[in-house]
Design an enzyme around this catalytic site. Sequence first.
Site, short mmCIF file in Angstrom:
data_model
loop_
_atom_site.label_atom_id
_atom_site.label_comp_id
_atom_site.label_asym_id
_atom_site.label_seq_id
_atom_site.Cartn_x
_atom_site.Cartn_y
_atom_site.Cartn_z
N LYS A 132 0.23 -4.11 -10.61
CA LYS A 132 0.69 -2.80 -10.85
C LYS A 132 2.12 -2.41 -11.50
CE LYS A 132 0.23 -2.99 -6.02
NZ LYS A 132 -0.47 -4.46 -5.73
N THR A 133 2.85 -3.03 -11.42
CA THR A 133 4.11 -2.79 -12.21
C THR A 133 3.97 -3.09 -13.77
OG1 THR A 133 5.27 -3.76 -10.20
CG2 THR A 133 6.64 -3.47 -12.23
N ASP A 163 7.98 1.22 -6.35
CA ASP A 163 7.17 0.03 -5.66
C ASP A 163 7.32 0.05 -4.03
OD1 ASP A 163 5.72 -2.04 -5.79
OD2 ASP A 163 7.06 -3.61 -6.31
N THR A 209 1.01 -1.96 -1.46
CA THR A 209 -0.21 -2.76 -0.96
C THR A 209 -0.82 -2.15 0.27
OG1 THR A 209 1.49 -3.86 0.50
CG2 THR A 209 0.91 -4.90 -1.61
#
Length: 357
Positions: A85-86, A130, A179
Amino acid sequence: MAIFSDDDDKQKSFKLSSKEKSENLDTKEIAFDKSFENNIRPRKLDEYIGQSALKSTLKISIEASKKRNKQIDHMLFYGPPGLGKTTLASVIANELDTKIRITSAPALERPRDIIGILMSLKNGEILFIDEIHRLNKVTEEILYPAMEDFFLDMTTGKAQTVKTLRVPLPKFTLIGATTKAGALSGPLRDRFGIIHKLEFYTKEELTDVVSRTAKILEIEIDKEGAQIIASRSRGTPRIANRLVKRVSDYAIVKSNGKITKEIAADALKALHIDESGLDSTDRALMSLIIEKYDGGPVGIETIAAALGEDAKTIEDVYEPYLLQEGYIQRTPRGRKISPEGYRLLGYKTSSAQQSLF
Ligand code: ADE
């Protein structure tokens, strides 16, 4: 693309995170890990392996944003940890030739943390948050008008003299990662133009990730060696990349440095990673349900307490892969082990379980 990140704050929050605790990383290892990950991170969308549906969507959005000279839509990426994702957020910034500021929700404790960041951004820049499901209410409410209208609503004065000021902000893009999409509040979720789940990688995609990483690190590897590492990486590139490094060290010490099928298999055996790629926590979780609860169903809180783990970590980190591979099943009364799960761990299916399947 330039990356500026809240490293100090991140370290602080990493130290507290049970996800990291579960991966047995201390601060030094995290620092090592970050530079290793940065080295092998793809910079362009075409170098990014897998997630093809998401990549197609992004290609269009990036092209449109460039043509209109307008910031790209806010995006939310969700899915298990380690799927990139990052990395993807950094790739988007690079493709748009803009800066990305990387932070995480636990680092945004006070209103001034998020306000300071928002005010320091420039038009077209990206803010990556995040673990966005962990934002506190106040910070989240500051983000609503910021995301929607690019304003900060500030109040001045007290009681009767209180005034609301609308402070304009640059036209930035927020990329959130989580998540746990279900833990995000409705109003925050609704403010993202693109919401996308990242999927576990196939064996073929992971084989490509392994070969690519080995090439960057100048490690010799053959296709079969790459396939073995890929098949034991729980569908997760972050795990695959770490294994490349571990197996490479093994190959250097025990052989001529080249990763072959045999070397990969020996190294992974020495690392106690079995043919399914399950680690000791995965196995402990499944054995517990089989041995203590006759295969289940058993509640997640009970499992967590028995393993000395946090229930959220089990749900977000361990369970998704076990569910996807069909080793465990979720039922209204808790988790139970499937016949494949029994077989995998070398147990005979209990008679009670046989009648259930
Ligand atoms: N490293 C980590 N994730 C990756 C991906 N999806 N593609 C290429 N390299 C990666």
